[in-house]
Enzyme design. Structure first.
Site, PDB file in Angstrom:
ATOM      1  N   SER A 192       0.855  -1.203   0.000  1.00  0.00           N
ATOM      2  CA  SER A 192       0.000   0.000   0.000  1.00  0.00           C
ATOM      3  C   SER A 192       0.881   1.240   0.000  1.00  0.00           C
ATOM      4  O   SER A 192       1.919   1.242   0.670  1.00  0.00           O
ATOM      5  CB  SER A 192      -0.883   0.067   1.251  1.00  0.00           C
ATOM      6  OG  SER A 192      -1.686   1.244   1.210  1.00  0.00           O
ATOM      7  N   ALA A 206      -1.395  -5.987   6.957  1.00  0.00           N
ATOM      8  CA  ALA A 206      -0.750  -4.793   7.518  1.00  0.00           C
ATOM      9  C   ALA A 206      -1.800  -3.684   7.562  1.00  0.00           C
ATOM     10  O   ALA A 206      -2.142  -3.082   6.556  1.00  0.00           O
ATOM     11  CB  ALA A 206       0.435  -4.375   6.655  1.00  0.00           C
ATOM     12  N   TYR A 225      -7.017   6.242   2.582  1.00  0.00           N
ATOM     13  CA  TYR A 225      -6.157   5.260   3.259  1.00  0.00           C
ATOM     14  C   TYR A 225      -6.894   4.650   4.442  1.00  0.00           C
ATOM     15  O   TYR A 225      -6.989   3.430   4.578  1.00  0.00           O
ATOM     16  CB  TYR A 225      -4.886   5.972   3.726  1.00  0.00           C
ATOM     17  CG  TYR A 225      -3.843   5.084   4.350  1.00  0.00           C
ATOM     18  CD1 TYR A 225      -3.234   4.074   3.613  1.00  0.00           C
ATOM     19  CD2 TYR A 225      -3.423   5.294   5.662  1.00  0.00           C
ATOM     20  CE1 TYR A 225      -2.240   3.283   4.187  1.00  0.00           C
ATOM     21  CE2 TYR A 225      -2.430   4.511   6.232  1.00  0.00           C
ATOM     22  CZ  TYR A 225      -1.843   3.502   5.495  1.00  0.00           C
ATOM     23  OH  TYR A 225      -0.857   2.723   6.062  1.00  0.00           O
ATOM     24  N   TYR A 249     -13.298 -13.232   6.065  1.00  0.00           N
ATOM     25  CA  TYR A 249     -12.654 -14.458   5.582  1.00  0.00           C
ATOM     26  C   TYR A 249     -12.303 -15.381   6.748  1.00  0.00           C
ATOM     27  O   TYR A 249     -12.359 -16.600   6.624  1.00  0.00           O
ATOM     28  CB  TYR A 249     -11.399 -14.136   4.748  1.00  0.00           C
ATOM     29  CG  TYR A 249     -11.695 -14.051   3.273  1.00  0.00           C
ATOM     30  CD1 TYR A 249     -12.453 -13.003   2.761  1.00  0.00           C
ATOM     31  CD2 TYR A 249     -11.255 -15.031   2.391  1.00  0.00           C
ATOM     32  CE1 TYR A 249     -12.759 -12.928   1.412  1.00  0.00           C
ATOM     33  CE2 TYR A 249     -11.546 -14.970   1.034  1.00  0.00           C
ATOM     34  CZ  TYR A 249     -12.300 -13.911   0.553  1.00  0.00           C
ATOM     35  OH  TYR A 249     -12.603 -13.862  -0.777  1.00  0.00           O
TER      36      TYR A 249
END
Ligand code: UDP
Length: 321
Positions: A83, A122, A153, A167
């Site tokens: 990122s 992260a 962000y 998930y």
């Protein structure tokens, strides 16, 4: 590849040519892993992993993690580090920042599920926005402006955390979430806009040190080796809720400017510039959870870490001159 049949654990690091990603690759190799690094190099740099070229346990793939990931190898661990991560970068790359946090995280999780690999996301202290709880504990939900310049962000990472937990809960993927607080050290980009390279670079090149606002806002700076150790321990743990990793040693930005000035260029001028929109007023991690669950706490003092970092930037500034 000679190591293809080895029994070493295999780790994939997205953003593997970035500041944190490249240090993580080094750590994983030293732990005896085979490492595959993926990076599209929009903010990462091949220089950060150049020393690993020729290592039979290391492979680099130039790819954008927001595109479908085809990895033929068996994977044990996926570290999703990719990122843009400095305020200047995500102002310049707002769509890519949202895409890597959303689509990139989806691809990384899909790959983890397909490979039966553990995944570490992260995440960031920006999940807490401009916090109304201080120091920040993981159970604080944050104070984020979704439509401000930092929203691309903050919200991408908050979405990434939600998707990771989905998930974990729905597909039973073994996931971990690290909330990374301000980290510094060698391999940060001199011009990424963050305060550590900005002040050190300015002091080394005889420019005034630019404090934004009145400098009363606080940050807590963690040396990169400590941060990577926390990430490694978290991945190896059985803990699935978010964990703050950072150094609780808090200071104002004005104090930080004075410390850099005193060490690098005692005569340097400190000038004041407008405060960026939504700049958090305080930030300090509560690391009780990391201490309890991971037996982790930072070990490198500010003086030691900043000395190593100044030496790194001294080399960069000389090379650029
Ligand atoms: N900052 C500053 N001068 C600079 C760059 C940053 O005073 O040249 C300030 C910034 O406004 C913020 C703090 O330093 O309050 C940390 O900024 P950084 O960009 O490193 O990351 P942030 O913690 O805001 O995500």
């Amino acid at each position: 590849m000679s190591s293809a049949a080895s029994t070493k654990p295999v780790s994939l690091v997205t953003g593997g040519a970035g500041f944190l990603g490249s240090h993580l690759c080094d750590r994983l190799l030293s732990e005896g892993h085979r490492v595959i690094a993926i990076d599209n190099l929009i903010t990462g740099s091949i220089e950060n992993i150049a020393h690993l070229a020729g290592n039979p346990d290391f492979r680099y793939i130039k790819q954008d993690v927001t595109q479908y990931l085809y990895i033929p190898d068996a994977l044990d661990y996926i570290f999703h580090m990719a990122s843009p991560a400095s305020p200047i970068d995500y102002l310049e790359l707002p769509i890519q920042t949202m895409k890597v946090g959303a689509l990139g995280t989806h691809n990384a999780l899909g790959l983890a599920r397909a490979k039966n690999a553990a995944l570490l996301l992260a995440s960031t202290s920006e999940c807490y926005g401009d916090p109304l709880v201080h120091p920040q504990t993981e159970d604080y939900w944050g104070n984020v402006n979704p439509i401000g310049p930092r929203g691309v962000y903050d919200e991408a990472k908050r979405f990434a955390e939600a998707l990771t937990m989905a998930y974990h809960r729905f597909h039973k993927v073994d996931t971990k979430i690290v909330r990374i607080f301000n980290t510094y050290g060698p391999r940060m980009r001199l011009r990424d806009g963050r305060v550590v390279p900005a002040f050190i670079g300015q002091a080394l090149t005889g420019q005034p040190i630019t404090v934004f606002g009145d400098g009363s806002q606080t940050r807590s700076f963690c040396y990169v080796a400590d941060l990577i150790d926390g990430i490694f321990r978290l991945m190896m743990s059985g803990f699935h809720e978010p964990v703050n990793i950072g150094n609780p040693h808090e200071m104002t930005i004005k104090q930080f400017a004075e410390r850099i000035r005193d060490r690098v260029a005692p005569g340097a001028e400190i000038v004041y510039k407008p405060l960026p929109v939504d700049d958090p007023k305080v930030r300090q991690p509560d690391i009780s959870r990391a201490r309890r669950e991971l037996g982790w706490e930072p070990k490198v003092s500010f003086d030691e870490g900043i000395t190593r970092t100044i030496e790194y930037f001294r080399g960069r500034v000389t090379a650029a001159a």
